[in-house]
Design an enzyme around this catalytic site. Structure first.
Site, PDB file in Angstrom:
ATOM      1  N   LYS A  13      15.073 -46.563  12.484  1.00 57.29           N
ATOM      2  CA  LYS A  13      14.766 -46.153  13.869  1.00 57.29           C
ATOM      3  C   LYS A  13      14.982 -44.650  14.060  1.00 57.29           C
ATOM      4  O   LYS A  13      14.160 -43.987  14.665  1.00 57.29           O
ATOM      5  CB  LYS A  13      15.649 -46.906  14.876  1.00 57.29           C
ATOM      6  CG  LYS A  13      15.370 -48.391  14.968  1.00 57.29           C
ATOM      7  CD  LYS A  13      16.048 -49.011  16.184  1.00 57.29           C
ATOM      8  CE  LYS A  13      17.576 -48.994  16.111  1.00 57.29           C
ATOM      9  NZ  LYS A  13      18.134 -49.852  15.021  1.00 57.29           N
ATOM     10  N   ARG A  87      20.414 -53.383  23.829  1.00 58.35           N
ATOM     11  CA  ARG A  87      20.862 -54.170  22.690  1.00 58.35           C
ATOM     12  C   ARG A  87      21.314 -55.562  23.121  1.00 58.35           C
ATOM     13  O   ARG A  87      21.732 -56.362  22.275  1.00 58.35           O
ATOM     14  CB  ARG A  87      22.030 -53.482  21.999  1.00 58.35           C
ATOM     15  CG  ARG A  87      21.645 -52.732  20.713  1.00 58.35           C
ATOM     16  CD  ARG A  87      22.881 -52.006  20.272  1.00 58.35           C
ATOM     17  NE  ARG A  87      22.945 -51.651  18.895  1.00 58.35           N
ATOM     18  CZ  ARG A  87      22.733 -50.409  18.421  1.00 58.35           C
ATOM     19  NH1 ARG A  87      22.316 -49.466  19.213  1.00 58.35           N
ATOM     20  NH2 ARG A  87      22.925 -50.151  17.145  1.00 58.35           N
ATOM     21  N   ARG A 126      22.731 -44.889   2.990  1.00 55.04           N
ATOM     22  CA  ARG A 126      23.010 -43.922   4.055  1.00 55.04           C
ATOM     23  C   ARG A 126      24.497 -43.565   4.057  1.00 55.04           C
ATOM     24  O   ARG A 126      24.877 -42.433   4.332  1.00 55.04           O
ATOM     25  CB  ARG A 126      22.605 -44.521   5.405  1.00 55.04           C
ATOM     26  CG  ARG A 126      22.796 -43.568   6.566  1.00 55.04           C
ATOM     27  CD  ARG A 126      22.128 -44.077   7.816  1.00 55.04           C
ATOM     28  NE  ARG A 126      22.877 -45.155   8.443  1.00 55.04           N
ATOM     29  CZ  ARG A 126      22.449 -45.852   9.482  1.00 55.04           C
ATOM     30  NH1 ARG A 126      21.255 -45.613   9.988  1.00 55.04           N
ATOM     31  NH2 ARG A 126      23.172 -46.801  10.010  1.00 55.04           N
ATOM     32  N   ARG A 132      28.866 -42.115   7.318  1.00 53.57           N
ATOM     33  CA  ARG A 132      29.139 -42.636   8.663  1.00 53.57           C
ATOM     34  C   ARG A 132      30.257 -43.660   8.590  1.00 53.57           C
ATOM     35  O   ARG A 132      30.251 -44.532   7.731  1.00 53.57           O
ATOM     36  CB  ARG A 132      27.873 -43.314   9.227  1.00 53.57           C
ATOM     37  CG  ARG A 132      27.113 -42.430  10.158  1.00 53.57           C
ATOM     38  CD  ARG A 132      25.855 -43.094  10.635  1.00 53.57           C
ATOM     39  NE  ARG A 132      26.076 -44.311  11.415  1.00 53.57           N
ATOM     40  CZ  ARG A 132      25.174 -44.815  12.238  1.00 53.57           C
ATOM     41  NH1 ARG A 132      24.012 -44.220  12.399  1.00 53.57           N
ATOM     42  NH2 ARG A 132      25.415 -45.918  12.896  1.00 53.57           N
ATOM     43  N   ARG A 143      27.659 -55.741  11.933  1.00 55.36           N
ATOM     44  CA  ARG A 143      26.607 -55.194  12.794  1.00 55.36           C
ATOM     45  C   ARG A 143      25.350 -56.052  12.709  1.00 55.36           C
ATOM     46  O   ARG A 143      24.657 -56.257  13.700  1.00 55.36           O
ATOM     47  CB  ARG A 143      26.290 -53.748  12.401  1.00 55.36           C
ATOM     48  CG  ARG A 143      27.392 -52.789  12.819  1.00 55.36           C
ATOM     49  CD  ARG A 143      27.203 -51.427  12.220  1.00 55.36           C
ATOM     50  NE  ARG A 143      26.099 -50.715  12.825  1.00 55.36           N
ATOM     51  CZ  ARG A 143      25.472 -49.704  12.239  1.00 55.36           C
ATOM     52  NH1 ARG A 143      25.826 -49.300  11.054  1.00 55.36           N
ATOM     53  NH2 ARG A 143      24.492 -49.091  12.869  1.00 55.36           N
TER      54      ARG A 143
HETATM   55  P1  AMP Z   1      23.387 -46.776  16.474  1.00 53.77           P
HETATM   56  O1  AMP Z   1      23.458 -45.346  16.064  1.00 53.77           O
HETATM   57  O2  AMP Z   1      22.266 -47.025  17.457  1.00 53.77           O
HETATM   58  O3  AMP Z   1      23.328 -47.717  15.308  1.00 53.77           O
HETATM   59  O4  AMP Z   1      24.738 -47.114  17.275  1.00 53.77           O
HETATM   60  C1  AMP Z   1      26.001 -47.004  16.650  1.00 53.77           C
HETATM   61  C2  AMP Z   1      27.021 -47.872  17.378  1.00 53.77           C
HETATM   62  O5  AMP Z   1      27.117 -47.440  18.745  1.00 53.77           O
HETATM   63  C3  AMP Z   1      26.672 -49.353  17.464  1.00 53.77           C
HETATM   64  O6  AMP Z   1      27.057 -50.067  16.318  1.00 53.77           O
HETATM   65  C4  AMP Z   1      27.453 -49.774  18.714  1.00 53.77           C
HETATM   66  O7  AMP Z   1      28.828 -49.904  18.432  1.00 53.77           O
HETATM   67  C5  AMP Z   1      27.280 -48.562  19.614  1.00 53.77           C
HETATM   68  N1  AMP Z   1      26.073 -48.672  20.459  1.00 53.77           N
HETATM   69  C6  AMP Z   1      24.951 -47.894  20.426  1.00 53.77           C
HETATM   70  N2  AMP Z   1      24.050 -48.296  21.333  1.00 53.77           N
HETATM   71  C7  AMP Z   1      24.607 -49.372  21.970  1.00 53.77           C
HETATM   72  C8  AMP Z   1      24.161 -50.248  22.997  1.00 53.77           C
HETATM   73  N3  AMP Z   1      22.936 -50.125  23.562  1.00 53.77           N
HETATM   74  N4  AMP Z   1      25.008 -51.243  23.387  1.00 53.77           N
HETATM   75  C9  AMP Z   1      26.228 -51.382  22.850  1.00 53.77           C
HETATM   76  N5  AMP Z   1      26.693 -50.605  21.863  1.00 53.77           N
HETATM   77  C10 AMP Z   1      25.903 -49.602  21.418  1.00 53.77           C
END
Ligand code: AMP
Length: 188
Positions: A13, A87, A126, A132, A143
């Site tokens: 993404k 999400r 990654r 990360r 996740r």
């Molecule tokens: P991402 O970079 O989008 O994979 O987000 C990293 C982490 O941020 C996720 O694993 C969640 O812990 C948190 N996070 C990001 N977006 C959301 C969301 N819309 N709802 C809840 N947690 C989020």
């Protein structure tokens, strides 16, 4: 254009979002990026969010909904791409309410479809490149479980609205960009 980029963790993404934002001149709104920045700056939101993020859990809906509310209200024009939001179904419902208040509709939800095995492999790669903290194998598996349980029902949610476009997320970055283009060029 108003779109959501949706898919499992590691579906690519972030990479595709950068490309879409440039090509279609839409604001890129990533809740993950906002949260990581908050963690880095040790803000109140960041300190609260970190414990969830480190475990691969979702940050509470109220926190991310507030982030999106602020981001949407600060846009100059209603051209945006949401990356990593919504999400959960309650987040999607809150988004509907916000967009209703702003008097706009989503054009499309692009679903990057990638199977679990590919996702784990990509995220492990990654981890080596970006280091990360939420990319260790246990956290990745959590996740994925969280995605399956809480996020994947959004596919049906948006399919029922007739705006879901499923894209095969396996292939080179260019191949996938091309597939996304085919969908988006039919909309703009
Ligand atoms: P991402 O970079 O989008 O994979 O987000 C990293 C982490 O941020 C996720 O694993 C969640 O812990 C948190 N996070 C990001 N977006 C959301 C969301 N819309 N709802 C809840 N947690 C989020």
């Amino acid at each position: 254009m108003k779109l959501i980029l949706f898919g499992p963790p590691g579906a690519g993404k972030g990479t595709q979002a950068t490309f879409i934002a440039e090509k279609y001149n839409v604001a890129h709104i990533s809740t993950g990026d906002v949260l990581r920045e908050a963690v880095k700056n040790q803000t109140e939101v960041g300190l609260h969010a970190k414990s969830f993020m480190d475990k691969g859990e979702l940050v509470p809906d109220s926190v991310v909904i507030e982030i999106i509310k602020q981001k949407l209200s600060s846009l100059d024009s209603m051209k945006f791409m949401l990356d990593g939001f919504p999400r959960t179904v309650p987040q999607a419902e809150a988004l509907d309410t916000m967009l209703g208040e702003l008097g706009v509709n989503l054009d499309v939800v692009v679903f990057l479809d990638v199977d679990d095995e590919e996702v784990v492999q990509r995220i492990m790669k990654r981890q080596e490149l970006e280091n990360r903290q939420d990319d260790t194998e246990d956290v990745v598996r959590n996740r994925l479980n969280v995605y399956r349980e809480q996020t994947s029902p959004l596919g049906e949610f948006y399919d029922n609205k007739g705006i879901l476009k499923k894209i095969n997320g396996i292939g080179s970055v260019d191949d996938i960009s091309e597939r996304i283009n085919e969908v988006l060029l039919a909309i703009v």
